[in-house]
Structures are given as structure tokens and as C-alpha cells.
Design a protein around this motif. Structure first.
Motif, short mmCIF file in Angstrom:
data_model
loop_
_atom_site.label_atom_id
_atom_site.label_comp_id
_atom_site.label_asym_id
_atom_site.label_seq_id
_atom_site.Cartn_x
_atom_site.Cartn_y
_atom_site.Cartn_z
N UNK A 1 0.82 -1.28 0.02
CA UNK A 1 -0.11 0.01 0.05
C UNK A 1 0.80 1.56 0.14
N UNK A 2 0.10 2.41 -0.41
CA UNK A 2 0.73 3.75 -0.31
C UNK A 2 -0.23 4.55 0.28
N UNK A 3 0.27 5.66 0.78
CA UNK A 3 -0.78 6.78 1.45
C UNK A 3 -0.33 7.98 0.74
N UNK A 4 -1.58 8.77 0.66
CA UNK A 4 -1.47 10.02 0.13
C UNK A 4 -2.23 11.12 0.98
N UNK A 5 -1.50 11.89 1.36
CA UNK A 5 -2.27 13.07 2.23
C UNK A 5 -3.09 13.94 1.32
N UNK A 6 -4.24 14.06 1.51
CA UNK A 6 -5.11 15.05 0.50
C UNK A 6 -4.96 16.36 0.74
N UNK B 1 1.42 -11.25 -4.50
CA UNK B 1 0.43 -12.12 -3.62
C UNK B 1 -0.36 -11.24 -2.77
N UNK B 2 -0.07 -9.86 -2.57
CA UNK B 2 -0.63 -8.96 -1.86
C UNK B 2 -1.63 -8.14 -2.33
N UNK B 3 -2.63 -7.90 -1.82
CA UNK B 3 -3.72 -6.94 -2.52
C UNK B 3 -2.90 -5.52 -2.42
N UNK B 4 -2.95 -4.70 -3.49
CA UNK B 4 -2.49 -3.29 -3.64
C UNK B 4 -3.72 -2.30 -3.18
N UNK B 5 -3.17 -1.38 -2.10
CA UNK B 5 -4.01 -0.44 -1.52
C UNK B 5 -3.72 0.87 -1.86
N UNK B 6 -4.42 2.07 -2.20
CA UNK B 6 -4.20 3.43 -2.28
C UNK B 6 -5.13 4.02 -1.16
N UNK B 7 -4.29 4.43 -0.17
CA UNK B 7 -5.11 5.21 1.04
C UNK B 7 -5.14 6.71 0.69
N UNK B 8 -6.02 7.58 0.62
CA UNK B 8 -5.94 8.80 0.49
C UNK B 8 -6.69 9.65 1.72
N UNK B 9 -5.96 10.09 2.39
CA UNK B 9 -6.19 10.62 3.70
C UNK B 9 -6.73 12.12 3.51
N UNK B 10 -7.87 12.43 4.23
CA UNK B 10 -8.23 13.93 4.28
C UNK B 10 -8.60 14.46 2.76
N UNK B 11 -9.34 13.19 1.92
CA UNK B 11 -9.79 13.62 0.61
C UNK B 11 -10.55 14.65 0.30
N UNK B 12 -11.36 15.16 1.48
CA UNK B 12 -12.03 16.40 1.13
C UNK B 12 -11.38 17.82 0.63
N UNK B 13 -10.02 17.68 0.92
CA UNK B 13 -9.16 18.47 0.49
C UNK B 13 -8.92 18.55 -0.97
N UNK B 14 -9.18 17.49 -1.80
CA UNK B 14 -8.64 17.35 -2.92
C UNK B 14 -9.66 18.21 -3.85
#
Length: 212
Positions: free
Chosen positions: A64-69, A94-107
Motif C-alpha cells: 500500500x501507499x498513502x497520500x495526504x489529500x 500475492x498481496x492486494x494493493x491499496x491506495x489510501x487517500x487521507x483527508x480527501x475532502x481537500x482534493x
């Protein structure tokens, strides 16, 4: 230097989370089975949205990766980073990929529109987890692609949630500081509940004042 109290008290497992049983069961099932849906966590600040997403992010079960919106608001930087991540060959197939976007209301609106297509284009390789405080700022076409979970503490669960949170925090504070003023801790928890982040900050200041 000691770890910030807010991070020390942050739940590291779904068992420690003080959220509704319904939301907890859904998240635990996805986590244990490594079958995460595209989701949106929304609710008031400090109610466990980011903590929940970090349990997925910090787990070895997922890539996974995390993005700060609130920091990466431009359409190009968000779209390009997600596209690069989802299109490159994974080191952990073998691992599921995740994109986490925190505070997406700022996008920006353009960023949200771009993400709709990325969700669809990468449905075979990635899942997306969004968190926000103000769901009204999220475009309806984006919301329609996500499982929406409300993290607000409602009157029906406030008693059990408060007691569960109180017990966990008091025990963790005793583990860290030894003797504590339980009455003062209870006062702070009762006053600021359910904003877990503010409670942690107020408790940290309290112990800063009273620790030699």
C-alpha cells in the motif's frame, strides 16, 4: 524523546478501535480475508478514520501507499502518483494493493474526477480507501463507487464506546507513566469524547505539566 502520546494511544488493531460494532466487523472481515473494497471513511475529526486506514497500511498483508489529500491537492500529482503505483510491477504479487487517500475532502474537484477513472481502470490491481471529515465536499459520482462508512459516535453506541475507550486509555497510560490521576484522566475523556485526537493532546499536556 518519547513517542507522541497521540501515536502511542493510536489503535494498532481493529480490536482496539472504538467504533461501531457494525463498522468493526466489516473492516475485520476485509482485513482477515485480504479482500478490501473501495471505501470512504467519513465523520467528525478524531473518530478513528485515519487510525483504521493505518491498520491496513501498516499491515504486511497488503502492498500500500498513502497520500495526504490536504498536502497533495493538485490533479496531476495525485493522478500521476496513483497511476505510477498501480501500473508498475509489484514486488509483492500475492498481496492486494491499496491506495489510501487521507483527508480527501481537500482534493480539488478535478482530482476527484480523475480518481473516479483510476478506480475503474485499476479495479483488477488496486483498491482505494478514502477518509474525510466533510462528506458534502466529495462528489457524488465518486461516492457512488465506494462503500461509505460513517465513523461518528451515535447516541446508541456512545455508552459502550466510551467505556471501552476509557479502559484502554487508562491501562495504556498506567503502562507508560505508572501511577496516574485517574479522576483527572476521566474528566478529560468525558469532556472531549469522542474526539480521540484532542483527548490525546490534552492528556499529553497534562502529563507534561505534572512530570518532573
Amino acid at each position: 524523546m518519547k513517542q507522541l502520546l497521540s501515536e502511542y494511544l493510536r489503535p494498532k488493531s481493529f480490536h482496539e478501535l472504538c467504533i461501531s460494532d457494525e463498522n468493526k466487523e466489516k473492516l475485520e472481515f476485509m482485513y482477515e480475508n485480504s479482500r478490501v473494497m473501495n471505501m470512504l471513511f467519513h465523520g467528525k475529526p478524531g473518530t478513528g478514520k485515519t487510525s483504521s486506514s493505518l491498520i491496513f497500511y501498516n499491515s504486511e498483508k497488503f502492498d500500500s501507499i498513502i497520500i495526504n489529500g490536504s498536502l497533495e491537492t493538485g490533479v496531476d500529482e495525485v493522478r500521476n502518483r496513483v497511476r505510477r503505483y498501480s501500473s508498475t510491477l509489484s514486488l509483492f504479487p500475492d498481496k492486494q494493493r491499496l491506495v489510501i487517500i487521507d483527508e480527501c475532502d481537500y482534493l480539488s474537484p478535478n482530482s476527484q474526477s480523475g480518481l473516479r477513472k483510476l478506480i475503474e481502470d485499476n479495479s483488477d490491481t488496486c483498491r482505494f480507501i478514502f477518509t474525510c471529515n466533510e462528506i458534502k465536499k466529495i462528489q457524488q459520482p465518486l461516492i457512488s463507487r465506494l462503500l461509505v462508512l460513517n465513523f461518528d459516535v451515535t447516541p446508541s453506541i456512545i455508552k459502550t464506546t466510551l467505556e471501552s475507550y476509557r479502559k484502554r486509555v487508562i491501562q495504556k497510560l498506567k503502562d507508560r507513566y505508572g501511577e496516574i490521576n485517574v479522576d483527572r484522566v476521566n474528566y478529560i475523556i468525558n469532556y472531549y469524547f469522542p474526539d480521540y485526537r484532542i483527548i490525546s493532546n490534552q492528556l499529553e499536556y497534562e502529563f507534561l505539566l505534572n512530570t518532573p
